[in-house]
Design a protein around this motif. Sequence first.
Motif, PDB file in Angstrom:
ATOM      1  N   ALA A 110      -2.755  -7.455  -0.826  1.00  0.00           N
ATOM      2  CA  ALA A 110      -2.404  -6.925  -2.144  1.00  0.00           C
ATOM      3  C   ALA A 110      -1.960  -8.038  -3.091  1.00  0.00           C
ATOM      4  CB  ALA A 110      -1.297  -5.881  -2.013  1.00  0.00           C
ATOM      5  N   ALA A 111      -1.208  -9.001  -2.577  1.00  0.00           N
ATOM      6  CA  ALA A 111      -0.748 -10.115  -3.413  1.00  0.00           C
ATOM      7  C   ALA A 111      -1.927 -10.955  -3.886  1.00  0.00           C
ATOM      8  CB  ALA A 111       0.245 -10.978  -2.640  1.00  0.00           C
ATOM      9  N   VAL A 112      -2.835 -11.271  -2.976  1.00  0.00           N
ATOM     10  CA  VAL A 112      -4.019 -12.057  -3.337  1.00  0.00           C
ATOM     11  C   VAL A 112      -4.893 -11.283  -4.313  1.00  0.00           C
ATOM     12  CG1 VAL A 112      -6.166 -13.046  -2.448  1.00  0.00           C
ATOM     13  CG2 VAL A 112      -4.020 -13.429  -1.236  1.00  0.00           C
ATOM     14  N   ALA A 113      -5.117 -10.003  -4.025  1.00  0.00           N
ATOM     15  CA  ALA A 113      -5.975  -9.190  -4.880  1.00  0.00           C
ATOM     16  C   ALA A 113      -5.391  -9.040  -6.278  1.00  0.00           C
ATOM     17  CB  ALA A 113      -6.189  -7.814  -4.244  1.00  0.00           C
ATOM     18  N   LEU A 118      -5.838 -10.279 -11.916  1.00  0.00           N
ATOM     19  CA  LEU A 118      -5.224 -10.619 -13.203  1.00  0.00           C
ATOM     20  C   LEU A 118      -5.839 -11.884 -13.787  1.00  0.00           C
ATOM     21  CD1 LEU A 118      -3.070 -10.203 -15.382  1.00  0.00           C
ATOM     22  CD2 LEU A 118      -1.459 -11.456 -13.917  1.00  0.00           C
ATOM     23  N   VAL A 119      -5.891 -12.930 -12.980  1.00  0.00           N
ATOM     24  CA  VAL A 119      -6.461 -14.193 -13.456  1.00  0.00           C
ATOM     25  C   VAL A 119      -7.950 -14.020 -13.751  1.00  0.00           C
ATOM     26  CG1 VAL A 119      -7.000 -16.575 -12.794  1.00  0.00           C
ATOM     27  CG2 VAL A 119      -4.750 -15.616 -12.307  1.00  0.00           C
ATOM     28  N   GLY A 120      -8.636 -13.224 -12.932  1.00  0.00           N
ATOM     29  CA  GLY A 120     -10.051 -12.988 -13.153  1.00  0.00           C
ATOM     30  C   GLY A 120     -10.333 -12.309 -14.480  1.00  0.00           C
ATOM     31  N   TYR A 157     -15.439  -9.594  -9.817  1.00  0.00           N
ATOM     32  CA  TYR A 157     -16.246 -10.422  -8.921  1.00  0.00           C
ATOM     33  C   TYR A 157     -15.441 -11.590  -8.367  1.00  0.00           C
ATOM     34  CZ  TYR A 157     -19.661 -13.900  -7.444  1.00  0.00           C
ATOM     35  OH  TYR A 157     -20.351 -14.842  -6.723  1.00  0.00           O
ATOM     36  N   LEU A 158     -14.708 -12.277  -9.219  1.00  0.00           N
ATOM     37  CA  LEU A 158     -13.886 -13.405  -8.757  1.00  0.00           C
ATOM     38  C   LEU A 158     -12.821 -12.931  -7.765  1.00  0.00           C
ATOM     39  CD1 LEU A 158     -13.503 -15.362 -12.119  1.00  0.00           C
ATOM     40  CD2 LEU A 158     -14.747 -16.126 -10.080  1.00  0.00           C
ATOM     41  N   MET A 159     -12.248 -11.751  -8.008  1.00  0.00           N
ATOM     42  CA  MET A 159     -11.273 -11.192  -7.072  1.00  0.00           C
ATOM     43  C   MET A 159     -11.921 -10.911  -5.719  1.00  0.00           C
ATOM     44  SD  MET A 159      -9.321  -7.514  -7.180  1.00  0.00           S
ATOM     45  CE  MET A 159     -10.867  -6.681  -6.768  1.00  0.00           C
ATOM     46  N   LEU A 160     -13.115 -10.331  -5.722  1.00  0.00           N
ATOM     47  CA  LEU A 160     -13.801 -10.008  -4.466  1.00  0.00           C
ATOM     48  C   LEU A 160     -14.141 -11.260  -3.671  1.00  0.00           C
ATOM     49  CD1 LEU A 160     -16.188  -7.150  -5.654  1.00  0.00           C
ATOM     50  CD2 LEU A 160     -14.074  -6.922  -4.332  1.00  0.00           C
ATOM     51  N   ILE A 161     -14.524 -12.324  -4.359  1.00  0.00           N
ATOM     52  CA  ILE A 161     -14.822 -13.574  -3.663  1.00  0.00           C
ATOM     53  C   ILE A 161     -13.551 -14.137  -3.025  1.00  0.00           C
ATOM     54  CG2 ILE A 161     -15.529 -15.972  -3.992  1.00  0.00           C
ATOM     55  CD1 ILE A 161     -17.831 -13.971  -3.983  1.00  0.00           C
TER      56      ILE A 161
END
Length: 250
Positions: A110-113, A118-120, A157-161
């Motif tokens: 959850a923290a990474v996602a 947000l950044v993505g 997409y960036l989050m999924l990667i």
Amino acid sequence: MAFTALSRTPVLHSEWIKIRSARSVMGSLVAVFAVTVGITVLTTMAIGTSEPGAMGDDPLLAAFFGVNFGQIAAIAFGATAFAREFQGGALRVSLTAVPQRTRLYLSKVAAVAGLAFLVGQITGLVTFLAGQASMGQYALSLGDPATVRAVFGSGVYLMLIALLAAGLTALVRSGTLVMSLLIPLLLIVPFVVGQVAGGAGQFMPDRAGQMVMRTEATGSLGPWSGLAVAGLWALVALAAGWLAVRRRDA
């Protein structure tokens, strides 16, 4: 039950502190924004106004050219955020504080996602606006067809990667190994597979996920189905990582 446990914010907050306190992890997260925006702007300034189609056949996809390089930073973010748990017995310390492995794992995910999403989203919006500012008469606007979808989808997409890298790191317990395998997988293999196997490369996570940034669909995947395929890659990796964390010794 796992999601109920995840809602107990102290664990999630502790994962945020771990990420914030690690310069390499935060540096890779910042690099997602800097690399994506920077390369896009430099490219549009250099060749964006030279002639129609100079950036590629699909002007909308070309508006997110830097994502091809920003995804490398997203891989580094997901991998390094998880790899620290498998260095120097850190996982044993974390499990002492949070004995429930599923709760710990979901909190890290959850923290990474959350941070990657947000950044993505910020990256997608700034990349589009800053890049198109240099395009002159060839510039797109947020009101053009599929543009808002592409901006939002680029961030997802960036989050999924990042999550794909995180899940694989939990599986193999080595961020270095994941980066050395996943970066070539996304940058080289789709082209080879696509030519040899009659278009199978469109189902690779990068080709599929980047469909959401295209004006029109190419191949058998549409914008959202392509993003769903990328999400499935990330989900499988996260599930494998969860099984590894649950079953292996700390």
